[in-house]
Write an enzyme that holds these catalytic residues in place. Structure first.
Site, PDB file in Angstrom:
ATOM      1  N   GLU A 222       3.857   4.957   0.428  1.00  0.00           N
ATOM      2  CA  GLU A 222       4.700   3.973  -0.248  1.00  0.00           C
ATOM      3  C   GLU A 222       4.318   3.826  -1.715  1.00  0.00           C
ATOM      4  O   GLU A 222       5.196   3.683  -2.583  1.00  0.00           O
ATOM      5  CB  GLU A 222       4.587   2.625   0.458  1.00  0.00           C
ATOM      6  N   GLU A 223       3.036   3.859  -2.029  1.00  0.00           N
ATOM      7  CA  GLU A 223       2.603   3.633  -3.405  1.00  0.00           C
ATOM      8  C   GLU A 223       3.050   4.735  -4.355  1.00  0.00           C
ATOM      9  O   GLU A 223       3.006   4.554  -5.574  1.00  0.00           O
ATOM     10  CB  GLU A 223       1.074   3.476  -3.467  1.00  0.00           C
ATOM     11  N   HIS A 322      -1.821  -5.302  -7.566  1.00  0.00           N
ATOM     12  CA  HIS A 322      -2.333  -4.038  -8.117  1.00  0.00           C
ATOM     13  C   HIS A 322      -3.560  -4.254  -9.006  1.00  0.00           C
ATOM     14  O   HIS A 322      -3.882  -3.415  -9.849  1.00  0.00           O
ATOM     15  CB  HIS A 322      -1.244  -3.273  -8.864  1.00  0.00           C
TER      16      HIS A 322
END
Length: 345
Positions: A222-223, A322
């Site tokens: 996903e990242e 993040h």
């Protein structure tokens, strides 16, 4: 439906996930843990070609299939090159600010299976030596890893078995405080994975069955944008469970369940989003409806992949996404409660 999530179970599995390195592209170890936990709960589990986990929970009515996704991959880095001084230049895996990883401890994972520790620093790390140490730009080309081994040059590093393409994981430093806060790297999105397992554990412990068949997709890319670009056949609806962002012009708090109405991929399904808001209100779950213009999810990837689905996005509120993130156990547990209400009506 009101369920009683097992707080101890959810927090224990979250801590286990946070303590296991899993940058995008290097998730085999954590997927092994996912498979073992699914087996312990008696949940069928398989893996797609990319290594993502697919867990299934049959419902009372198989005419529809609902997917719940969360991603276990995290931010990280890879070795780009080895300097003549015996340090490592890096390339980013995922999007983050360089100063958010400066002075952090890390691990270097070699392809032979050896793991070395190190520290991420700027190339001018000392104010006693470098005149512009404070103003030196924190960007990828100026960052490096100092290895905790007796190395003085490139050849010394090569002898350790470290080479370009090896993964670098950031220490999570996970802590659960007595006040219920969870502070750690990688709560995006391991907090949501723990919430999904809380839902599965509740179904087994309390003996309830979802209305429709459920597919749990634990994605692992996903990242980097394509975690759920492929989803299993037959899915009609998808709820991406991912962290809620906090900051200016946003109402989400660390104790809230975030309900995202729109992100960078556009609006989420109106009816699904409305139903989630209604259920949260009915259950008295603290929640916030927000817009995230700098955000994408597994549901975004699935929609862009051409899947004929409706999609929504919810998750626990997370501060400093993040970077050094923090949420509260209330948000994680209430994410499980809201999902249960949606799938077990």
């Amino acid at each position: 439906m009101k369920i009683q999530p097992n707080e101890t179970y959810i927090l224990n599995i979250l801590k286990m996930l946070l303590d296991t390195p899993s940058p995008s592209g290097f998730t085999r170890g954590i997927m092994t843990l996912i498979g073992r936990e699914a087996e312990a709960l008696g949940i069928p589990c398989s893996f797609n070609e990319k290594g993502g986990a697919i867990l299934t929970l049959p419902g009372r009515d198989s005419s529809r299939r609902i997917a719940l996704s969360a991603h276990v991959d995290t931010l990280g880095a890879m070795v780009r090159s080895i300097t003549e001084r015996g340090t490592l230049k890096i390339t980013s895996v995922g999007g983050f600010m360089m100063h958010s990883i400066e002075n952090e401890y890390c691990q270097i994972h070699t392809r032979s299976g050896k793991v070395y520790t190190g520290t991420i620093l700027s190339a001018q790390p000392s104010v006693h030596v470098y005149t512009d140490a404070r103003d030196f730009k924190r960007e990828e080309k100026n960052m490096e890893v100092r290895i905790d081994e007796l190395v003085e040059n490139r050849d010394d590093v090569l002898k350790l078995g470290i080479s370009a393409g090896d993964f670098i994981s950031f220490d999570s430093r996970a802590v659960i405080t007595s006040s219920g806060y969870i502070k750690s790297r990688h709560l995006d999105d391991k907090a949501s994975v723990a919430a999904l397992f809380g839902l599965l554990e509740s179904s087994r412990r309390e003996g309830w069955t979802p209305r429709h068949d459920l597919v749990f997709l634990i994605s692992n890319y996903e990242e980097v944008g394509h975690g759920a670009a492929w989803i299993p056949d037959g899915v009609n609806e998808m709820i991406a469970v991912d962290m809620g962002a906090m900051g200016d012009d946003l109402s989400c708090k660390e104790t809230d369940v975030s309900i995202c109405a729109k992100d960078s991929s556009g609006p989420y399904d109106y009816d699904m989003t409305g139903k989630l808001i209604e259920l949260a209100r009915g259950l008295g779950i603290p929640h916030a409806v927000d817009i995230y213009p700098h955000y994408g999810s597994d549901a975004s990837a699935a929609l862009r992949g051409g899947h004929n689905i409706r999609a929504a996005l919810i998750g626990p509120g997370v501060h400093a996404s993040h970077a050094m993130e923090r949420t509260h156990k209330q948000a994680v547990i209430n994410t499980t409660r809201l999902l249960a209400a949606y799938v077990a009506e």
